[in-house]
Structure formats: structure tokens, C-alpha cells
Write a protein that holds these residues in place. Structure first.
Motif, PDB file in Angstrom:
ATOM      1  N   VAL A  42       0.829  -1.205   0.000  1.00  0.00           N
ATOM      2  CA  VAL A  42       0.000   0.000   0.000  1.00  0.00           C
ATOM      3  C   VAL A  42       0.866   1.259   0.000  1.00  0.00           C
ATOM      4  N   THR A  43       1.780   1.349   0.952  1.00  0.00           N
ATOM      5  CA  THR A  43       2.573   2.575   1.099  1.00  0.00           C
ATOM      6  C   THR A  43       3.800   2.596   0.200  1.00  0.00           C
ATOM      7  N   ARG A  44       4.218   1.442  -0.264  1.00  0.00           N
ATOM      8  CA  ARG A  44       5.433   1.263  -1.090  1.00  0.00           C
ATOM      9  C   ARG A  44       6.718   1.530  -0.296  1.00  0.00           C
ATOM     10  N   ALA A  45       6.594   1.604   1.039  1.00  0.00           N
ATOM     11  CA  ALA A  45       7.759   1.817   1.900  1.00  0.00           C
ATOM     12  C   ALA A  45       8.427   0.475   2.199  1.00  0.00           C
ATOM     13  N   ILE A  46       9.736   0.513   2.403  1.00  0.00           N
ATOM     14  CA  ILE A  46      10.468  -0.682   2.824  1.00  0.00           C
ATOM     15  C   ILE A  46      10.093  -0.972   4.272  1.00  0.00           C
ATOM     16  N   VAL A  47       9.753  -2.233   4.547  1.00  0.00           N
ATOM     17  CA  VAL A  47       9.326  -2.658   5.875  1.00  0.00           C
ATOM     18  C   VAL A  47      10.484  -3.374   6.558  1.00  0.00           C
ATOM     19  N   GLY A  48      10.866  -2.903   7.741  1.00  0.00           N
ATOM     20  CA  GLY A  48      11.867  -3.595   8.540  1.00  0.00           C
ATOM     21  C   GLY A  48      13.247  -2.997   8.445  1.00  0.00           C
ATOM     22  N   ASP A  49      13.904  -2.982   9.604  1.00  0.00           N
ATOM     23  CA  ASP A  49      15.261  -2.456   9.694  1.00  0.00           C
ATOM     24  C   ASP A  49      16.313  -3.546   9.716  1.00  0.00           C
ATOM     25  N   ASP A  50      15.871  -4.804   9.888  1.00  0.00           N
ATOM     26  CA  ASP A  50      16.831  -5.906   9.900  1.00  0.00           C
ATOM     27  C   ASP A  50      16.359  -6.992   8.935  1.00  0.00           C
ATOM     28  N   VAL A  51      17.227  -7.933   8.665  1.00  0.00           N
ATOM     29  CA  VAL A  51      16.915  -8.944   7.650  1.00  0.00           C
ATOM     30  C   VAL A  51      15.750  -9.834   8.051  1.00  0.00           C
ATOM     31  N   ALA A  52      15.565 -10.104   9.334  1.00  0.00           N
ATOM     32  CA  ALA A  52      14.449 -10.951   9.757  1.00  0.00           C
ATOM     33  C   ALA A  52      13.113 -10.277   9.446  1.00  0.00           C
ATOM     34  N   GLU A  53      12.982  -9.005   9.817  1.00  0.00           N
ATOM     35  CA  GLU A  53      11.740  -8.274   9.526  1.00  0.00           C
ATOM     36  C   GLU A  53      11.519  -8.166   8.020  1.00  0.00           C
ATOM     37  N   HIS A  82      18.036 -13.895  -2.297  1.00  0.00           N
ATOM     38  CA  HIS A  82      19.221 -13.054  -2.432  1.00  0.00           C
ATOM     39  C   HIS A  82      19.360 -12.237  -1.159  1.00  0.00           C
ATOM     40  N   LEU A  83      20.549 -12.243  -0.579  1.00  0.00           N
ATOM     41  CA  LEU A  83      20.833 -11.453   0.622  1.00  0.00           C
ATOM     42  C   LEU A  83      21.903 -10.421   0.292  1.00  0.00           C
ATOM     43  N   ALA A  84      21.684  -9.194   0.747  1.00  0.00           N
ATOM     44  CA  ALA A  84      22.661  -8.128   0.502  1.00  0.00           C
ATOM     45  C   ALA A  84      23.956  -8.378   1.260  1.00  0.00           C
ATOM     46  N   ASP A  85      23.872  -8.998   2.431  1.00  0.00           N
ATOM     47  CA  ASP A  85      25.058  -9.294   3.238  1.00  0.00           C
ATOM     48  C   ASP A  85      24.940 -10.727   3.765  1.00  0.00           C
ATOM     49  N   ILE A  86      25.227 -11.675   2.904  1.00  0.00           N
ATOM     50  CA  ILE A  86      25.008 -13.087   3.238  1.00  0.00           C
ATOM     51  C   ILE A  86      25.827 -13.526   4.449  1.00  0.00           C
ATOM     52  N   ASP A  87      27.004 -12.963   4.636  1.00  0.00           N
ATOM     53  CA  ASP A  87      27.849 -13.368   5.760  1.00  0.00           C
ATOM     54  C   ASP A  87      27.252 -12.974   7.108  1.00  0.00           C
ATOM     55  N   ASN A  88      26.657 -11.793   7.182  1.00  0.00           N
ATOM     56  CA  ASN A  88      26.130 -11.305   8.458  1.00  0.00           C
ATOM     57  C   ASN A  88      24.633 -11.534   8.649  1.00  0.00           C
ATOM     58  N   ASP A  89      23.898 -11.740   7.558  1.00  0.00           N
ATOM     59  CA  ASP A  89      22.440 -11.819   7.653  1.00  0.00           C
ATOM     60  C   ASP A  89      21.873 -13.227   7.527  1.00  0.00           C
ATOM     61  N   TRP A  90      22.737 -14.220   7.289  1.00  0.00           N
ATOM     62  CA  TRP A  90      22.248 -15.588   7.087  1.00  0.00           C
ATOM     63  C   TRP A  90      21.356 -16.068   8.231  1.00  0.00           C
ATOM     64  N   ASP A  91      21.822 -15.948   9.460  1.00  0.00           N
ATOM     65  CA  ASP A  91      21.072 -16.498  10.599  1.00  0.00           C
ATOM     66  C   ASP A  91      19.712 -15.829  10.768  1.00  0.00           C
ATOM     67  N   GLY A  92      19.669 -14.505  10.702  1.00  0.00           N
ATOM     68  CA  GLY A  92      18.399 -13.796  10.839  1.00  0.00           C
ATOM     69  C   GLY A  92      17.432 -14.142   9.718  1.00  0.00           C
ATOM     70  N   PHE A  93      17.955 -14.239   8.500  1.00  0.00           N
ATOM     71  CA  PHE A  93      17.133 -14.640   7.359  1.00  0.00           C
ATOM     72  C   PHE A  93      16.581 -16.045   7.559  1.00  0.00           C
ATOM     73  N   ASP A  94      17.453 -16.986   7.884  1.00  0.00           N
ATOM     74  CA  ASP A  94      17.032 -18.382   7.991  1.00  0.00           C
ATOM     75  C   ASP A  94      16.030 -18.587   9.126  1.00  0.00           C
ATOM     76  N   THR A  95      16.211 -17.884  10.224  1.00  0.00           N
ATOM     77  CA  THR A  95      15.272 -17.991  11.347  1.00  0.00           C
ATOM     78  C   THR A  95      13.884 -17.509  10.937  1.00  0.00           C
ATOM     79  N   ALA A  96      13.796 -16.348  10.287  1.00  0.00           N
ATOM     80  CA  ALA A  96      12.503 -15.826   9.840  1.00  0.00           C
ATOM     81  C   ALA A  96      11.901 -16.716   8.754  1.00  0.00           C
ATOM     82  N   TYR A  97      12.711 -17.197   7.846  1.00  0.00           N
ATOM     83  CA  TYR A  97      12.260 -18.066   6.750  1.00  0.00           C
ATOM     84  C   TYR A  97      11.581 -19.321   7.288  1.00  0.00           C
ATOM     85  N   ARG A  98      12.147 -19.909   8.322  1.00  0.00           N
ATOM     86  CA  ARG A  98      11.596 -21.143   8.907  1.00  0.00           C
ATOM     87  C   ARG A  98      10.174 -20.965   9.437  1.00  0.00           C
TER      88      ARG A  98
END
Length: 134
Positions: A42-53, A82-98
Motif C-alpha cells: 500500500v505505502t510502497r515503503a520498505i518494511v523492517g530495519d533488519d533482515v528478519a523483519e 538473495h541477501l545483501a550481506d550473506i555473511d552477516n544476515d544468514w542467521d536472521g534470514f534463515d530464522t525468519a524463513y523457517r
């Protein structure tokens, strides 16, 4: 005879394309989504300040496109992330993905990519009704 007509999928429940492409394309029971990011439809704004959000919002967008095609996340057989920083964001991404996928989880490829200000982008391939097949 299976219907093999290509159908473009569009919904206002997911962010609109920024270019000349469909949010998803269905051919018979097969659905391919475009790459979605963490954008509020709706707003077209990016949601979330971290990779999990951002992953959660991205997967909500993917789910909306799948719903418009008559599928859902449990029909997904392949994920490309695709992750912008795969080395630092893997864990947060994978936790949210699960949180979004039950066993058996889809096959997945995750790569580091330049994403122009977002932390994650995801596209999927789904087979409608596959969650019910053994």
C-alpha cells in the motif's frame, strides 16, 4: 488435457512491478513468482530495519502473489533468495524463513547480491496442490 496457457498474475495485495514483468506467471499448476522484496504493497515503503523483519514482509508479498494464482506457501517447491550481506544476515534470514515453511521445506538457493537498499529478495516456484500429494 492439461491447460498450458501462460497467465500473468497481478494483485494489489503485493507490491506492483517496477518494470515490464508480472508479479507471477502460472502455466497449468506451475507458478513462478517475480522477485519480491520487503515493500509494503500500500505505502510502497520498505518494511523492517533488519533482515528478519524484511524476510517476513518479503514472504508475505510472495504469499499474496501465490494466493492470487490459487496457490500458497505450502505449494512452494523451490526458493531463490538473495541477501545483501550473506555473511552477516544468514542467521536472521534463515530464522525468519523457517516461520513460513513446514516440512518438507522447499529446495532453496541463497546467494549474496547487490540489492539497492534492501536486505533480501525472494522468488519461488510452486506447484498448486502439491502440499496434498504424497
Amino acid at each position: 488435457m492439461t491447460d498450458h496457457m501462460k497467465v500473468g498474475i497481478h494483485t494489489d495485495q503485493a507490491p506492483p512491478p517496477r518494470g515490464a514483468y508480472s508479479q507471477a506467471v502460472a502455466v497449468g499448476d506451475l507458478v513462478h513468482t517475480a522477485g519480491f522484496g520487503p515493500v509494503d504493497p500500500v505505502t510502497r515503503a520498505i518494511v523492517g530495519d533488519d533482515v528478519a523483519e524484511q524476510t517476513r514482509q518479503t514472504l508475505r508479498n510472495v504469499a499474496a502473489a501465490l494466493r492470487a494464482a490459487g496457490a500458497d506457501l505450502q505449494d512452494v517447491v523451490k526458493v531463490t533468495a538473495h541477501l545483501a550481506d550473506i555473511d552477516n544476515d544468514w542467521d536472521g534470514f534463515d530464522t525468519a524463513y523457517r516461520e513460513f515453511f513446514d516440512e518438507p521445506r522447499p529446495a532453496r538457493t541463497t546467494a549474496g547480491s547487490s540489492l539497492g537498499g534492501i536486505l533480501v529478495e525472494i522468488d519461488v516456484v510452486a506447484v498448486k496442490g502439491s502440499r496434498r500429494r504424497s
